[in-house]
Design a protein around this motif. Structure first.
Motif, mmCIF file in Angstrom:
data_model
loop_
_atom_site.group_PDB
_atom_site.id
_atom_site.type_symbol
_atom_site.label_atom_id
_atom_site.label_comp_id
_atom_site.label_asym_id
_atom_site.label_seq_id
_atom_site.Cartn_x
_atom_site.Cartn_y
_atom_site.Cartn_z
ATOM 1 N N LEU A 1 0.795 -1.228 0.000
ATOM 2 C CA LEU A 1 0.000 0.000 0.000
ATOM 3 C C LEU A 1 0.829 1.280 0.000
ATOM 4 O O LEU A 1 0.335 2.331 -0.419
ATOM 5 N N ALA A 2 2.050 1.209 0.479
ATOM 6 C CA ALA A 2 2.859 2.417 0.674
ATOM 7 C C ALA A 2 2.998 3.253 -0.597
ATOM 8 O O ALA A 2 3.011 4.487 -0.534
ATOM 9 N N GLY A 3 3.054 2.607 -1.750
ATOM 10 C CA GLY A 3 3.227 3.341 -3.002
ATOM 11 C C GLY A 3 2.110 4.315 -3.326
ATOM 12 O O GLY A 3 2.335 5.325 -3.995
ATOM 13 N N TYR A 4 0.922 4.047 -2.826
ATOM 14 C CA TYR A 4 -0.194 4.964 -3.061
ATOM 15 C C TYR A 4 0.041 6.331 -2.407
ATOM 16 O O TYR A 4 -0.619 7.308 -2.763
ATOM 17 N N PHE A 5 0.960 6.377 -1.459
ATOM 18 C CA PHE A 5 1.132 7.594 -0.669
ATOM 19 C C PHE A 5 2.430 8.339 -0.980
ATOM 20 O O PHE A 5 2.744 9.325 -0.313
ATOM 21 N N GLU A 6 3.161 7.887 -1.993
ATOM 22 C CA GLU A 6 4.389 8.578 -2.379
ATOM 23 C C GLU A 6 4.053 9.990 -2.839
ATOM 24 O O GLU A 6 3.161 10.198 -3.652
ATOM 25 N N GLY A 7 4.751 10.958 -2.280
ATOM 26 C CA GLY A 7 4.549 12.351 -2.649
ATOM 27 C C GLY A 7 3.316 12.993 -2.036
ATOM 28 O O GLY A 7 2.990 14.131 -2.360
ATOM 29 N N VAL A 8 2.631 12.286 -1.148
ATOM 30 C CA VAL A 8 1.415 12.815 -0.528
ATOM 31 C C VAL A 8 1.775 13.569 0.744
ATOM 32 O O VAL A 8 2.610 13.126 1.532
ATOM 33 N N ASP A 9 1.157 14.713 0.938
ATOM 34 C CA ASP A 9 1.312 15.478 2.179
ATOM 35 C C ASP A 9 0.537 14.742 3.267
ATOM 36 O O ASP A 9 -0.680 14.885 3.388
ATOM 37 N N ALA B 1 0.500 14.956 6.549
ATOM 38 C CA ALA B 1 -0.129 15.764 7.608
ATOM 39 C C ALA B 1 -1.495 16.253 7.139
ATOM 40 O O ALA B 1 -2.482 16.186 7.879
ATOM 41 N N ARG B 2 -1.555 16.699 5.910
ATOM 42 C CA ARG B 2 -2.826 17.176 5.338
ATOM 43 C C ARG B 2 -3.811 16.020 5.193
ATOM 44 O O ARG B 2 -4.997 16.157 5.512
ATOM 45 N N LEU B 3 -3.318 14.871 4.706
ATOM 46 C CA LEU B 3 -4.182 13.717 4.537
ATOM 47 C C LEU B 3 -4.738 13.251 5.884
ATOM 48 O O LEU B 3 -5.925 12.943 5.992
ATOM 49 N N ARG B 4 -3.892 13.214 6.913
ATOM 50 C CA ARG B 4 -4.364 12.822 8.248
ATOM 51 C C ARG B 4 -5.446 13.774 8.742
ATOM 52 O O ARG B 4 -6.438 13.344 9.321
ATOM 53 N N GLN B 5 -5.259 15.057 8.489
ATOM 54 C CA GLN B 5 -6.241 16.060 8.902
ATOM 55 C C GLN B 5 -7.582 15.834 8.193
ATOM 56 O O GLN B 5 -8.638 15.850 8.815
ATOM 57 N N HIS B 6 -7.528 15.594 6.888
ATOM 58 C CA HIS B 6 -8.758 15.335 6.121
ATOM 59 C C HIS B 6 -9.428 14.044 6.581
ATOM 60 O O HIS B 6 -10.651 13.987 6.731
ATOM 61 N N GLN B 7 -8.621 12.995 6.794
ATOM 62 C CA GLN B 7 -9.174 11.709 7.216
ATOM 63 C C GLN B 7 -9.849 11.841 8.577
ATOM 64 O O GLN B 7 -10.936 11.301 8.794
ATOM 65 N N ALA B 8 -9.212 12.557 9.493
ATOM 66 C CA ALA B 8 -9.805 12.740 10.823
ATOM 67 C C ALA B 8 -11.121 13.510 10.714
ATOM 68 O O ALA B 8 -12.119 13.144 11.342
ATOM 69 N N ALA B 9 -11.146 14.564 9.904
ATOM 70 C CA ALA B 9 -12.375 15.346 9.733
ATOM 71 C C ALA B 9 -13.491 14.485 9.127
ATOM 72 O O ALA B 9 -14.643 14.560 9.564
ATOM 73 N N LEU B 10 -13.151 13.667 8.148
ATOM 74 C CA LEU B 10 -14.144 12.782 7.538
ATOM 75 C C LEU B 10 -14.678 11.794 8.567
ATOM 76 O O LEU B 10 -15.890 11.596 8.687
#
Length: 123
Positions: free
Chosen positions: A30-38, A40-49
Motif C-alpha cells: 500500500l505504501a506506493g499509493y502515498f508517495e509524494g502525498v502530504d 499531515a494534510r491527509l491525516r487532517q482530512h481523514q480525521a475530519a471525515l
C-alpha cells in the motif's frame, strides 16, 4: 452512544488515524499509493471525515471520495487491505465488534467510489 463517542471523540479519532496510517504506510503493498502525498494534510482530512461519519460535530469539507481516489487505480485487494488495517487499528483501541461492523458497512458503501478495478474483458 455514537461511534464518535466510542472512538473517544475527536482526540481518539486523531489517534486512530495516526495509528491507521502507521500501519498502512508500513504495508509494502500500500505504501506506493502515498508517495509524494502530504501526510499531515491527509491525516487532517481523514480525521475530519471520520468525525463527520461517526456522528461528530464537524462537517467534512474535502473532496468527495470518488474524486479523491479516481486517479489512484486502487484495486479491490488493496481496498480490502486498507479495511483490514482500519479494523486492526480500531480493535487495538478497544472498539467492539458491533462498532467494527458498522464502520465496515459504512466503508463498504463507498467501495465503488474508491476502487478502480478494470472491467474484465468480454463484459
Amino acid at each position: 452512544m455514537s461511534i464518535y463517542d466510542v472512538l473517544g471523540q475527536e482526540h481518539g479519532i486523531r489517534a486512530a488515524v495516526d495509528e491507521f496510517y502507521r500501519r498502512v504506510l508500513g504495508d509494502p503493498a500500500l505504501a506506493g499509493y502515498f508517495e509524494g502525498v502530504d501526510m499531515a494534510r491527509l491525516r487532517q482530512h481523514q480525521a475530519a471525515l471520520l468525525v463527520q461519519v461517526t456522528g461528530g460535530p464537524k462537517a467534512y469539507e474535502g473532496r468527495d471520495l470518488a474524486q479523491a481516489h479516481r486517479s489512484l487505480g486502487i484495486t479491490s485487494a488493496d481496498f480490502d487491505r486498507v479495511v483490514g488495517h482500519l479494523a486492526a487499528t480500531l480493535t487495538s483501541l478497544g472498539v467492539d465488534d458491533e462498532t467494527l461492523g458498522t464502520v465496515a458497512a459504512a466503508l463498504g458503501a463507498h467501495r465503488d467510489d474508491i476502487v478502480a478495478d478494470p472491467v474484465p474483458s468480454g463484459s
